[in-house]
Structure formats: structure tokens, C-alpha cells
Scaffold this motif. Structure first.
Motif, PDB file in Angstrom:
ATOM      1  N   UNK A   1      -0.373   6.239  -6.691  1.00  0.00           N
ATOM      2  CA  UNK A   1      -1.185   6.569  -7.871  1.00  0.00           C
ATOM      3  C   UNK A   1      -2.220   5.470  -8.059  1.00  0.00           C
ATOM      4  N   UNK A   2      -3.481   5.822  -7.887  1.00  0.00           N
ATOM      5  CA  UNK A   2      -4.560   4.845  -7.980  1.00  0.00           C
ATOM      6  C   UNK A   2      -4.889   4.515  -9.430  1.00  0.00           C
ATOM      7  N   UNK A   3      -5.018   3.247  -9.776  1.00  0.00           N
ATOM      8  CA  UNK A   3      -5.437   2.889 -11.128  1.00  0.00           C
ATOM      9  C   UNK A   3      -6.827   3.461 -11.431  1.00  0.00           C
TER      10      UNK A   3
ATOM     11  N   UNK B   1     -13.403   7.490 -11.673  1.00  0.00           N
ATOM     12  CA  UNK B   1     -13.001   7.099 -10.324  1.00  0.00           C
ATOM     13  C   UNK B   1     -11.677   6.347 -10.397  1.00  0.00           C
ATOM     14  N   UNK B   2     -11.388   5.569  -9.368  1.00  0.00           N
ATOM     15  CA  UNK B   2     -10.155   4.793  -9.298  1.00  0.00           C
ATOM     16  C   UNK B   2     -10.330   3.722  -8.235  1.00  0.00           C
ATOM     17  N   UNK B   3      -9.311   2.876  -8.099  1.00  0.00           N
ATOM     18  CA  UNK B   3      -9.314   1.878  -7.032  1.00  0.00           C
ATOM     19  C   UNK B   3      -8.044   2.025  -6.206  1.00  0.00           C
TER      20      UNK B   3
ATOM     21  N   UNK C   1       5.451   5.005  14.616  1.00  0.00           N
ATOM     22  CA  UNK C   1       6.769   4.919  14.030  1.00  0.00           C
ATOM     23  C   UNK C   1       6.846   4.226  12.692  1.00  0.00           C
ATOM     24  N   UNK C   2       5.677   3.810  12.139  1.00  0.00           N
ATOM     25  CA  UNK C   2       5.688   3.059  10.885  1.00  0.00           C
ATOM     26  C   UNK C   2       4.804   3.732   9.841  1.00  0.00           C
ATOM     27  N   UNK C   3       5.197   3.575   8.581  1.00  0.00           N
ATOM     28  CA  UNK C   3       4.493   4.239   7.482  1.00  0.00           C
ATOM     29  C   UNK C   3       4.043   3.229   6.438  1.00  0.00           C
ATOM     30  N   UNK C   4       2.838   3.447   5.909  1.00  0.00           N
ATOM     31  CA  UNK C   4       2.320   2.661   4.796  1.00  0.00           C
ATOM     32  C   UNK C   4       2.813   3.289   3.498  1.00  0.00           C
ATOM     33  N   UNK C   5       3.439   2.483   2.654  1.00  0.00           N
ATOM     34  CA  UNK C   5       4.056   3.035   1.448  1.00  0.00           C
ATOM     35  C   UNK C   5       3.132   2.958   0.235  1.00  0.00           C
ATOM     36  N   UNK C   6       3.405   3.817  -0.733  1.00  0.00           N
ATOM     37  CA  UNK C   6       2.684   3.787  -1.999  1.00  0.00           C
ATOM     38  C   UNK C   6       2.884   2.456  -2.706  1.00  0.00           C
ATOM     39  N   UNK C   7       1.993   2.143  -3.641  1.00  0.00           N
ATOM     40  CA  UNK C   7       1.983   0.823  -4.262  1.00  0.00           C
ATOM     41  C   UNK C   7       2.281   0.883  -5.753  1.00  0.00           C
ATOM     42  N   UNK C   8       2.981  -0.132  -6.249  1.00  0.00           N
ATOM     43  CA  UNK C   8       3.123  -0.363  -7.684  1.00  0.00           C
ATOM     44  C   UNK C   8       2.086  -1.430  -8.033  1.00  0.00           C
ATOM     45  N   UNK C   9       0.935  -1.009  -8.475  1.00  0.00           N
ATOM     46  CA  UNK C   9      -0.224  -1.899  -8.591  1.00  0.00           C
ATOM     47  C   UNK C   9      -0.002  -3.055  -9.552  1.00  0.00           C
ATOM     48  N   UNK C  10       0.490  -2.769 -10.742  1.00  0.00           N
ATOM     49  CA  UNK C  10       0.628  -3.817 -11.752  1.00  0.00           C
ATOM     50  C   UNK C  10       1.784  -4.757 -11.439  1.00  0.00           C
TER      51      UNK C  10
ATOM     52  N   UNK D   1      -4.556  -4.452 -12.597  1.00  0.00           N
ATOM     53  CA  UNK D   1      -4.558  -3.591 -13.772  1.00  0.00           C
ATOM     54  C   UNK D   1      -5.965  -3.107 -14.067  1.00  0.00           C
ATOM     55  N   UNK D   2      -6.062  -1.874 -14.550  1.00  0.00           N
ATOM     56  CA  UNK D   2      -7.350  -1.288 -14.892  1.00  0.00           C
ATOM     57  C   UNK D   2      -7.258  -0.649 -16.270  1.00  0.00           C
ATOM     58  N   UNK D   3      -8.313  -0.814 -17.051  1.00  0.00           N
ATOM     59  CA  UNK D   3      -8.407  -0.193 -18.361  1.00  0.00           C
ATOM     60  C   UNK D   3      -9.848   0.243 -18.574  1.00  0.00           C
ATOM     61  N   UNK D   4     -10.042   1.556 -18.662  1.00  0.00           N
ATOM     62  CA  UNK D   4     -11.388   2.133 -18.846  1.00  0.00           C
ATOM     63  C   UNK D   4     -12.291   1.671 -17.701  1.00  0.00           C
TER      64      UNK D   4
END
Length: 455
Positions: free
Chosen positions: A27-29, A47-49, A87-96, A102-105
């Protein structure tokens, strides 16, 4: 071990590029920015990052075994570049929580150290949330606010552009299921060899773990492309720098032939790793930027960069990169160069040639196309915002005396007021982990549309 090898062989038969993990949803901030039109009317873009793939957890495709731990690869999961990618996977991120992002507006804040993580590199996504936002900078201006008050010596809160593929190289490399959504495809003018994946394959072959960086190493391949550094800065010094390459697109290079920071021979590659920089302190104007100076880094500021073409069109030859500043509702022209023989307050071909002569530097900038070559690349660029420290030279090239054994009174050697080695990574990572940079209020449009220039 035999079963594991059979699994890798089976995977390799079907896919040949990095995969996307499924253990944590990506989930992109969200981050908004504004696209402006002639006359100054601006439209908000939702948009997002996304964080670069190099920072992500990389694990076995069918499980949770680490493919990469610290700064080394698992020899069974990653016996070679293709098998590792299959054989390897890039995993989703917990950004904060994991990365301190962190992103706000319209504001993005990057924390330097968060737990075991050091630094970060993020890309602005397009509204489809599947590809990078592409900018044509020619005959345009790019404006943003930045707060560097919490960035000490040795750190770099950077905002810059590179000519990456909009989809992270996903369409070029069969089987790449990660793409821009997972931050793949990075390149820059240093032809970095610390990337874990390049052109849809791992960079494990020839990989040498770093002796000073517990998270990094150098592989057998590098990834090259033109780079436009709009902003490399901390609270002491700032610079903006074009870096042209022989090709305007991302290309893979081999070993020390890559050149740049990561190779034995700095100028062996197809890009200009030095660029033509404008750092007010380096240009002899020591009271322009910094705490309590004309541009006071104790407070946020607005930074405006204009990419002027010779004929005033979006396809014309780049002739000048001009800088304005806005702080406390006051527009400030860029610092004038005080170096003998180097005049002006913007980057032009004449400025760059004179600067290289005055500083006694090899004109690698001109050898790789100069300002015109940089202009060719500006028609398709991806925006990057990052925070990092420097295991190669402790950021002395930005904010101290560099080369450190050179006479500081010689033109071009003094870049800022930081004492040599005060920015060593082991020092800043221990003492300044809570350091942050905040980028906000990004605006982009025709020249004169994002801020009110002085009459």
C-alpha cells in the motif's frame, strides 16, 4: 538441499525476473502534487510514493527464507543471477513502522534511521498507482518546499530525477511481476552496483559485501542513466547538478567498466559521475545558505528550478538551469559565483566550462554531452526523494573540504563548514537517527506558472 535445487530449477524454467511477494499487501503512502498551467492555475494530482526494491524484504518465492540477509546472499536460493530472480520475491512494505516514511496530504517526511533500517529512496507514482510519474522538464519549472532544519553534517535529503523506465522495466524483461509497484528499475549517473536487481535479474554474481555498510555490497553489474539532481542538501550546504550520460535510457554495465563511485576507475563508464554542480559555498558565496544565512536553513523554504531552452519550446536545446528561492514571502535570486573566472548564478555551458577550468577538474561533463546531452534526457524523467549517508566519502563532497587532503583555500575544495569526517556513517547513524527531511507542495508546469518571479 537437492529438493531446494529442483525447486529453483523448476521456477527458473518459467520465470526470469524478480517476483512480487504476497505476505504483506503493498500500500503506497498517498501524496498529492500540483500540475500548473500558463497563468498559474494549478490542478491537484492524487498520487503516491513507493520505496525502492533495494530496501525490501527479499525471500523465497514459496516460503519465508531470506534470499538476502545483512549484506550477503543465500547461496542455495541465489546460486546465480537468473535462479535468484526466479526463486525470490520482493515483499510489500510497512512504510511508517519499518522505514520511517510518512505522508500527509502534500507532504512526505523521511526519517534517517528506523529500527535496523538506514535511509530510504522513494519514487513518485502516477495516478494509476502502477507506474512512475513521468516528467518532461524542458521549458518547465519544478517547485517544492523543503525543511532541512533537522539534517546535520553528513546527511543528504535529496530530491532528483533519473531517466528510469515508467514501469520499472517490467515490460522489457519477461516474467518481471514486480515492476514499478515494488520500486524496481533504479539507475543513476554513478552506474550503481549496489543494486540487488538489474534488468530483471539478481546482481549476486561477483557480489562483494561492504566492509563498512552492514546492509550493502557491490555486484558484477551496474545500472546507468542520466541524473538531474535538483536538490542534494542538509542544513549546512546544498547543490543542484546535471549528470549526462551517453544514452538517455537506462543501460546495464559490467564491473569496473561502469565507472562512478562503485568502481576502481571513476571515469571508465558512459556517464558523468561528477556533473556540473552549483553549490553556493563552493562558488565562494559562504553566507548565502545555512543556519542564519540569506537562505536560513532553520526554517522551511521554497525551491524553484527552471529548465530554459534556447528556443523557448518543450523540444528545444537546454540552455540554462536557473534557481530561485522563496522564504518568508520573499523571492531570492540564486547566489552569484564569487570564483575568479566563473561568473553567473545559474548553470549554463559557459559556467560549466569555466568552473572545470577554475577548479582544475577534468571536464567529464562535456565529454558525455554537457548541458545539451542532459536536455535530451529531461524529456522523460522519474522523480525521486531520498535520505542517505555516504560510506564512500562521508558526504564531504557536499558539506566539507574535499578531497580531504587538498588545500581548502584552493578554488572548489571547500564545499561547506562541516569538519572532515564529522559525517562518517558510524557517527551520524548513532547520533542522528531521528534526523528527518520533509518535502511538500510539489508544483510543476510552464515557466512562470508555479511561483511569482520578481518583475
Amino acid at each position: 538441499m537437492h529438493q531446494r535445487s529442483l525447486l529453483i530449477a523448476a521456477l527458473l524454467a518459467g520465470v526470469r525476473a524478480q517476483q512480487a511477494g504476497t505476505m504483506e499487501e503493498e500500500v503506497h503512502p498517498p501524496l498529492t502534487w500540483q500540475e500548473c498551467a500558463e497563468g498559474g492555475e494549478c490542478t491537484e494530482k492524487s498520487a503516491s510514493v513507493v520505496i525502492d526494491a533495494n530496501w525490501r524484504w527479499l525471500h523465497s518465492l514459496e516460503g519465508s527464507d531470506n534470499c538476502y540477509t545483512g549484506n550477503t546472499w543465500d547461496e542455495e536460493l541465489c546460486p546465480d543471477n537468473k535462479a535468484c530472480a526466479a526463486g525470490c520475491a520482493l515483499e510489500g512494505a510497512d512504510y511508517a513502522e519499518t522505514y520511517g516514511i510518512t505522508a500527509e496530504a502534500d507532504a512526505l517526511t523521511l526519517q534517517f534511521v528506523k529500527g535496523e533500517n538506514v535511509g530510504s529512496r522513494t519514487y513518485l507514482m502516477a495516478e494509476d498507482d502502477e507506474s512512475y510519474q513521468i516528467f518532461n522538464l524542458k521549458n518547465k519549472e519544478f517547485t517544492f518546499d523543503v525543511d532541512v532544519s533537522k539534517l546535520p553534517c553528513g546527511l543528504n535529503g535529496a530530491l532528483y530525477f533519473v531517466s528510469m523506465d515508467a514501469d520499472g522495466g517490467q515490460s522489457k524483461y519477461e516474467g518481471n511481476k514486480a515492476g514499478a509497484k515494488y520500486g524496481t528499475g533504479y539507475c543513476d549517473s554513478q552506474c550503481p552496483r549496489d543494486l540487488k536487481f538489474i534488468n530483471g535479474e539478481a546482481n549476486v554474481e561477483g557480489w562483494e559485501p561492504s566492509e563498512s555498510d552492514k546492509n550493502a555490497g557491490v555486484g558484477g553489474h551496474g545500472s546507468c542513466c542520466p541524473e538531474m539532481d535538483i536538490w542534494e542538501a542538509n542544513s549546512i550546504s546544498s547543490a543542484y547538478t546535471p549528470h549526462p550520460c551517453d544514452s538517455v535510457e537506462q543501460t546495464m554495465c559490467e564491473g569496473d567498466k561502469c565507472g562512478g563511485t562503485y568502481s576502481e576507475t571513476r571515469y571508465a563508464g558512459t556517464c558523468d559521475p561528477d556533473g556540473c554542480d552549483f553549490n553556493a559555498f563552493r562558488q565562494g558565496n559562504e553566507s548565502f545558505y545555512g543556519p542564519g544565512n540569506t537562505i536560513d536553513t532553520k526554517s522551511p523554504m521554497t525551491v524553484v528550478t527552471q529548465f530554459i531552452t534556447a528556443d523557448g519550446t518543450d523540444t528545444g536545446k537546454l540552455s540554462e538551469i536557473k534557481r530561485f528561492w522563496v522564504q518568508n514571502d520573499k523571492v531570492v535570486a540564486n547566489a552569484e559565483s564569487n570564483v575568479e573566472g566563473v561568473k553567473g548564478n545559474s548553470i549554463t555551458s559557459e559556467f560549466c566550462t569555466a568552473q572545470k577550468t577554475a577548479f582544475g577538474d577534468d571536464d567529464i561533463f562535456a565529454q558525455h554531452g554537457g548541458l545539451e546531452g542532459m536536455g535530451d534526457a529531461l524529456e522523460s524523467m522519474v522523480l525521486i526523494m531520498s535520505i542517505w549517508d555516504d560510506h564512500n566519502s562521508s558526504m564531504m563532497w557536499l558539506d566539507s573540504t574535499y578531497p580531504e587532503d587538498a588545500d581548502a583555500s584552493k578554488p572548489g575544495v571547500a564545499r561547506g563548514t562541516c569538519e572532515p569526517h564529522v559525517g562518517d556513517p558510524e557517527k551520524v547513524e548513532g547520533a542522528s537517527g531521528d534526523a528527518t527531511v520533509t518535502f511538500s507542495k510539489i508544483k510543476f508546469g510552464p515557466i512562470g506558472s508555479t511561483f511569482k518571479a520578481p518583475a
